[in-house]
Design an enzyme around this catalytic site. Structure first.
Site, PDB file in Angstrom:
ATOM      1  N   GLY A  15       0.939  -1.285  -0.046  1.00 47.82           N
ATOM      2  CA  GLY A  15       0.019  -0.037  -0.213  1.00 47.82           C
ATOM      3  C   GLY A  15       0.950   1.474   0.049  1.00 47.82           C
ATOM      4  NE  ARG A  76      -2.073  -4.439  -1.591  1.00 43.74           N
ATOM      5  CZ  ARG A  76      -1.671  -3.993  -0.241  1.00 43.74           C
ATOM      6  NH1 ARG A  76      -0.571  -4.512   0.276  1.00 43.74           N
ATOM      7  NH2 ARG A  76      -2.277  -3.033   0.322  1.00 43.74           N
ATOM      8  CG  ASP A 107       5.969  -7.046   8.768  1.00 45.14           C
ATOM      9  OD1 ASP A 107       6.789  -6.377   8.744  1.00 45.14           O
ATOM     10  OD2 ASP A 107       5.115  -7.300   9.594  1.00 45.14           O
ATOM     11  CG  ASP A 131      -1.794  -0.890   7.992  1.00 43.62           C
ATOM     12  OD1 ASP A 131      -2.662   0.188   7.548  1.00 43.62           O
ATOM     13  OD2 ASP A 131      -1.419  -1.640   7.347  1.00 43.62           O
ATOM     14  CG  ASP A 133       1.195  -3.315  10.070  1.00 48.17           C
ATOM     15  OD1 ASP A 133       2.253  -2.667   9.517  1.00 48.17           O
ATOM     16  OD2 ASP A 133       0.565  -4.058   9.619  1.00 48.17           O
ATOM     17  NE  ARG A 175      -2.271  -5.139   5.610  1.00 50.08           N
ATOM     18  CZ  ARG A 175      -2.104  -5.489   4.476  1.00 50.08           C
ATOM     19  NH1 ARG A 175      -2.589  -6.612   3.852  1.00 50.08           N
ATOM     20  NH2 ARG A 175      -1.500  -4.657   3.461  1.00 50.08           N
TER      21      ARG A 175
HETATM   22  P1  ADP Z   1       3.337  -4.808   2.708  1.00 51.76           P
HETATM   23  O1  ADP Z   1       4.915  -4.718   2.148  1.00 51.76           O
HETATM   24  O2  ADP Z   1       2.784  -3.640   2.964  1.00 51.76           O
HETATM   25  O3  ADP Z   1       3.223  -6.036   3.947  1.00 51.76           O
HETATM   26  P2  ADP Z   1       2.147  -6.920   1.075  1.00 51.76           P
HETATM   27  O4  ADP Z   1       2.026  -8.044   2.105  1.00 51.76           O
HETATM   28  O5  ADP Z   1       1.077  -6.898   0.068  1.00 51.76           O
HETATM   29  O6  ADP Z   1       2.051  -5.680   1.610  1.00 51.76           O
HETATM   30  O7  ADP Z   1       3.455  -6.934  -0.001  1.00 51.76           O
HETATM   31  C1  ADP Z   1       3.892  -6.643  -0.918  1.00 51.76           C
HETATM   32  C2  ADP Z   1       4.355  -7.246  -2.045  1.00 51.76           C
HETATM   33  O8  ADP Z   1       5.590  -7.738  -1.432  1.00 51.76           O
HETATM   34  C3  ADP Z   1       3.670  -8.445  -2.471  1.00 51.76           C
HETATM   35  O9  ADP Z   1       2.657  -8.084  -3.197  1.00 51.76           O
HETATM   36  C4  ADP Z   1       4.626  -9.439  -3.001  1.00 51.76           C
HETATM   37  O10 ADP Z   1       4.940  -9.054  -4.275  1.00 51.76           O
HETATM   38  C5  ADP Z   1       5.897  -9.163  -2.123  1.00 51.76           C
HETATM   39  N1  ADP Z   1       5.535 -10.247  -0.784  1.00 51.76           N
HETATM   40  C6  ADP Z   1       4.897 -10.425  -0.027  1.00 51.76           C
HETATM   41  N2  ADP Z   1       5.082 -11.612   0.663  1.00 51.76           N
HETATM   42  C7  ADP Z   1       6.250 -12.101   0.057  1.00 51.76           C
HETATM   43  C8  ADP Z   1       6.958 -13.363   0.152  1.00 51.76           C
HETATM   44  N3  ADP Z   1       6.653 -14.140   1.177  1.00 51.76           N
HETATM   45  N4  ADP Z   1       7.978 -13.517  -0.471  1.00 51.76           N
HETATM   46  C9  ADP Z   1       8.207 -12.641  -1.580  1.00 51.76           C
HETATM   47  N5  ADP Z   1       7.610 -11.634  -1.937  1.00 51.76           N
HETATM   48  C10 ADP Z   1       6.622 -11.084  -0.927  1.00 51.76           C
HETATM   49  O1  F6P Z   2      -1.489  -1.477   4.621  1.00 58.47           O
HETATM   50  C1  F6P Z   2      -2.286  -0.428   4.294  1.00 58.47           C
HETATM   51  C2  F6P Z   2      -3.748  -0.444   4.050  1.00 58.47           C
HETATM   52  O2  F6P Z   2      -4.273   0.828   3.635  1.00 58.47           O
HETATM   53  C3  F6P Z   2      -4.310  -1.201   5.062  1.00 58.47           C
HETATM   54  O3  F6P Z   2      -4.597  -0.376   6.249  1.00 58.47           O
HETATM   55  C4  F6P Z   2      -5.459  -1.984   4.344  1.00 58.47           C
HETATM   56  O4  F6P Z   2      -6.229  -2.893   4.977  1.00 58.47           O
HETATM   57  C5  F6P Z   2      -4.842  -2.100   2.983  1.00 58.47           C
HETATM   58  O5  F6P Z   2      -3.769  -1.491   3.001  1.00 58.47           O
HETATM   59  C6  F6P Z   2      -5.764  -1.915   2.030  1.00 58.47           C
HETATM   60  O6  F6P Z   2      -5.159  -2.320   0.849  1.00 58.47           O
HETATM   61  P1  F6P Z   2      -5.548  -2.164  -0.638  1.00 58.47           P
HETATM   62  O7  F6P Z   2      -5.087  -0.759  -1.317  1.00 58.47           O
HETATM   63  O8  F6P Z   2      -5.006  -3.186  -1.371  1.00 58.47           O
HETATM   64  O9  F6P Z   2      -6.979  -2.196  -0.847  1.00 58.47           O
END
Ligand code: ADP
Ligand code: F6P
Length: 323
Positions: A15, A76, A107, A131, A133, A175
């Protein structure tokens, strides 16, 4: 400067968050000040796999520090969660001469960075999420802007809620984490704050609280509900039926992710971006940058991902007593 790092890349992932541009700007300018070239990768890991890669010069990040969103775009990308996708990313980095990559995200994005690092591409993560978090840091880019945006919106809902003597449930993002809800709950003086980490799903307690407050003469009743609990609209219907008090739900949504970043977001994003550039140019890899007690720190990605973080018990108790 360590001689082997000649070119780094930077991307934003997951995000978007206000302040990401300040971080990109700092990475670019601090690396360039050390003679290291910088490439911008558009749309996160998806853009890496699609080779949406451009050379960044100082002027590319001019006039961006005050802008919300991310000038690089974000996405994503499920393909990057696969070994095949990660190996493709490694090859693309090598073809473009990218020795190291700065990843601004949460993360999930660090897991991608960790995979690249395992395959020989140096990586550094910077916490970018509204977030708050991420356990290894006291601060994440975008949180301060998001809570200020939400706080101002909630003040406005409170005005009309008081005029109409209504109860309002206001749902904020986060989230599965309740930090935005907790901060707004305290800053807006909400009567009830529902956090995923604490909520016991006892709606009768909320109903009793509303009825008691109305008896004491309160004209409004603000409930801040975290996204991780959700269902604000159906909750409003049940509360109205049980109390006889008009109850409305407002879901603040994506407005919380937009807008010009606050001073704090610009400041810490700039400092962490510069720090990330310094450590990646010095040859460090597989690290996440954070802010602890006002200062930059960095941790091994695995160590950072294994850390846990809890809603501060004292703050939560204070919120309850002050409302
Ligand atoms: P955030 O980074 O905010 O936690 P996401 O969990 O959606 O958001 O992760 C962002 C992107 O990071 C994912 O769309 C993917 O491309 C990559 N990613 C997430 N988890 C993994 C993983 N276990 N291994 C490799 N790449 C990952
Ligand atoms: O991680 C940031 C955030 O805005 C969360 O607060 C929310 O749950 C999520 O992203 C929404 O993601 P998306 O843009 O994929 O709807």
């Amino acid at each position: 400067m360590a001689s082997e790092i000649r070119t780094i890349g930077v991307l934003t992932s997951g995000g978007d968050a206000p302040g990401m541009n300040a971080a990109i700007r700092a990475v670019v300018r601090k690396a360039m000040a050390q003679g290291v070239s910088v490439k911008g990768i558009k749309k996160g890991y998806q853009g890496l796999l699609n080779e949406e890669i451009m050379d960044l010069e100082r002027y590319h990040v001019s006039d961006t520090i005050q802008r919300g969103g991310t000038i690089l775009g974000t996405a994503r990308c499920s393909e990057f969660k696969t070994e095949e996708g990660q190996l493709k990313g490694v090859e693309i980095c090598k073809e473009h001469g990218i020795d190291g990559l700065v990843v601004i995200g949460g993360d999930g994005s660090y897991r991608g960075a960790q995979a690249l690092s395992r395959h020989g591409i140096n990586t550094i993560g910077i916490p970018g999420t509204i977030d708050l978090d991420i356990a290894c840091t006291d601060y994440t880019i975008g949180f301060d802007t998001a809570v200020n945006t939400a706080m101002q919106a909630i003040d406005k809902v409170r005005d009309t809620s008081s005029s109409h003597e209504r109860c309002s449930i206001i749902e904020v993002m986060g989230r599965n984490a309740g930090y935005i809800a907790l901060w707004c709950g305290i800053a807006n003086g909400a009567e009830d704050i529902l956090l995923p980490e604490k909520y016991d799903y006892n709606e009768q307690k909320i109903i009793n609280n509303i009825i008691n407050n109305r008896k004491r003469g309160k004209t409004h009743h603000i409930i801040i509900n975290a996204e991780g609990i959700g269902h604000s609209t159906s909750m409003a219907r049940r509360i109205e039926a049980a109390t006889g008090i008009e109850t409305r739900a407002t879901i603040l949504g994506y407005m919380q992710r937009g807008g010009s970043p606050t001073c704090k977001d610009r400041y810490y994003a700039s400092i962490m971006g510069a720090y990330a550039a310094d450590i990646i140019c010095s040859g460090k890899t597989n690290r996440v940058v954070g802010i602890r007690h006002g200062e930059c720190v960095d941790f091994d990605i695995e160590e950072a991902l294994n850390m846990t973080k809890e809603i501060p018990a004292y703050d939560y108790e204070v919120a309850r007593i002050l409302s």
